[in-house]
Motif scaffolding. Structure first.
Motif, mmCIF file in Angstrom:
data_model
loop_
_atom_site.group_PDB
_atom_site.id
_atom_site.type_symbol
_atom_site.label_atom_id
_atom_site.label_comp_id
_atom_site.label_asym_id
_atom_site.label_seq_id
_atom_site.Cartn_x
_atom_site.Cartn_y
_atom_site.Cartn_z
ATOM 1 N N LEU A 1 0.527 -1.527 0.200
ATOM 2 C CA LEU A 1 -0.022 -0.009 -0.094
ATOM 3 C C LEU A 1 1.009 1.490 -0.174
ATOM 4 N N LYS A 2 1.860 1.266 0.651
ATOM 5 C CA LYS A 2 2.638 2.342 0.942
ATOM 6 C C LYS A 2 3.735 2.602 -0.489
ATOM 7 N N ALA A 3 3.955 1.574 -1.259
ATOM 8 C CA ALA A 3 4.590 1.733 -2.611
ATOM 9 C C ALA A 3 3.453 2.281 -3.571
ATOM 10 N N GLN A 4 2.116 1.754 -3.321
ATOM 11 C CA GLN A 4 1.147 2.397 -4.420
ATOM 12 C C GLN A 4 1.042 3.805 -4.164
ATOM 13 N N ALA A 5 0.995 4.287 -2.867
ATOM 14 C CA ALA A 5 0.857 5.826 -2.426
ATOM 15 C C ALA A 5 1.926 6.590 -3.229
ATOM 16 N N VAL A 6 3.217 5.962 -3.085
ATOM 17 C CA VAL A 6 4.469 6.749 -3.748
ATOM 18 C C VAL A 6 4.105 6.851 -5.148
ATOM 19 N N ALA A 7 4.089 5.502 -5.703
ATOM 20 C CA ALA A 7 3.593 5.752 -7.346
ATOM 21 C C ALA A 7 2.830 6.699 -7.689
ATOM 22 N N ALA A 8 1.392 6.615 -7.106
ATOM 23 C CA ALA A 8 0.510 7.288 -7.492
ATOM 24 C C ALA A 8 0.630 8.874 -7.220
ATOM 25 N N LEU B 1 9.078 9.251 -6.336
ATOM 26 C CA LEU B 1 10.205 8.598 -7.167
ATOM 27 C C LEU B 1 10.966 9.525 -8.192
ATOM 28 N N THR B 2 12.277 9.422 -8.436
ATOM 29 C CA THR B 2 12.940 10.447 -9.108
ATOM 30 C C THR B 2 13.895 9.682 -9.943
#
Length: 282
Positions: free
Chosen positions: A96-103, A152-153
């Motif tokens: 869920l945290k990965a999805q939040a960062v991607a979104a 993400l950069t």
């Protein structure tokens, strides 16, 4: 323009002309409840599911008796309506945290690129699914809060954080994801952070389109403006990507041949994917 409480209500037949953007503010934490239809070209329709939204709701006149509802709110509040709409709220916290960062990365990059005039992001698969307060769940709210501000950069710039619900067992390199074919492959940009990898946990189910007779296949082509004769005699695969997906093919008709991209082949024959084996034909 404003809405004012009136014990007697409005007289029958009263009309209000909206000449500019109407902004609706919520009264309390429950947000705005509306039957906003979350599709491209969103509008109001009777019978649509009621949903609740935070922030404010702008109603933008678009002419011809249509309006465009736009939900305006802070990015972190927006994400609390995106993450549970894109990923099941019961999944693991790190997912869920990965999805939040991607979104978050996807949304901010799109906003920086300029959006689409009256709004920045579609509330559906054209950008990211968004369900407002109706979709919000404690687990996904926590994931958004735990990653607040994280993006993400690559090379000091926000990446194009594309993601998908399914990759059929193998994702694809960016240059082959959005291609053109004109007497050979015209790849898209090669991005170092979007490389195709094997995904053993996502095996696509089997499917089949057809069989189609040579005459029926030729009719499909002709109906889409590609008249190669009264029979499609064969399809030659010219190139595939690292995932095995078809990038380009040659369509051999009874009177002419044509080279087209894999995505266009998928469109022509309504294929679920270009990760396909073509059987039959001389």
């Amino acid at each position: 323009m404003a809405f004012i409480a009136s014990p007697g209500g409005s007289p029958k037949g009263a009309r209000v002309v909206i000449s500019g953007t109407l902004t609706v503010h919520p009264d309390g934490a429950a947000g705005i409840r509306t039957n906003l239809l979350e599709t491209m070209g969103a509008d109001f329709r009777s019978g649509a599911e009621q949903r609740r939204y935070g922030g404010v709701l702008q109603i933008v006149p678009r002419g011809a008796a249509t309006v465009l509802p736009v939900n305006v709110l802070p990015i972190e509040d927006y994400l609390k309506g995106v993450v549970p709409a894109e990923m099941p709220a019961y999944w693991g916290v790190e997912a869920l945290k990965a999805q939040a960062v991607a979104a978050r990365t996807y949304a901010l990059r799109k906003i920086l690129l300029g959006g689409s005039g009256d709004f920045d992001l579609e509330g559906n698969e054209f950008d990211q699914a968004y369900g407002g307060l109706t979709e919000s769940r404690p687990t996904t709210d926590d994931a958004v809060s735990a990653t607040e501000g994280q993006v993400l950069t690559s090379g000091g710039h926000l990446i194009d954080a594309l993601y998908t619900s399914s990759d059929g067992g193998h994702s694809e390199n960016s240059e082959y994801g959005f291609i053109h074919w004109n007497h050979g492959l015209r790849p898209a940009a090669s991005l170092p952070y979007l490389r195709g990898i094997v995904d053993p946990l996502d095996q696509a189910p089997g499917w089949q389109v057809g069989p189609l007779s040579p005459a029926d296949a030729a009719t499909i082509l002709r109906d889409n403006g590609d008249d190669l004769g009264d029979r499609l005699n064969g399809i030659d695969i010219l190139q595939t990507g690292p995932s095995g997906r078809v990038l380009g093919v040659r369509l051999r008709g009874s009177s002419a041949s044509e080279e087209v991209s894999g995505p266009y082949l998928r469109f022509l024959f309504s294929l679920p994917d270009t990760l396909v084996t073509i059987a039959g034909g001389p």
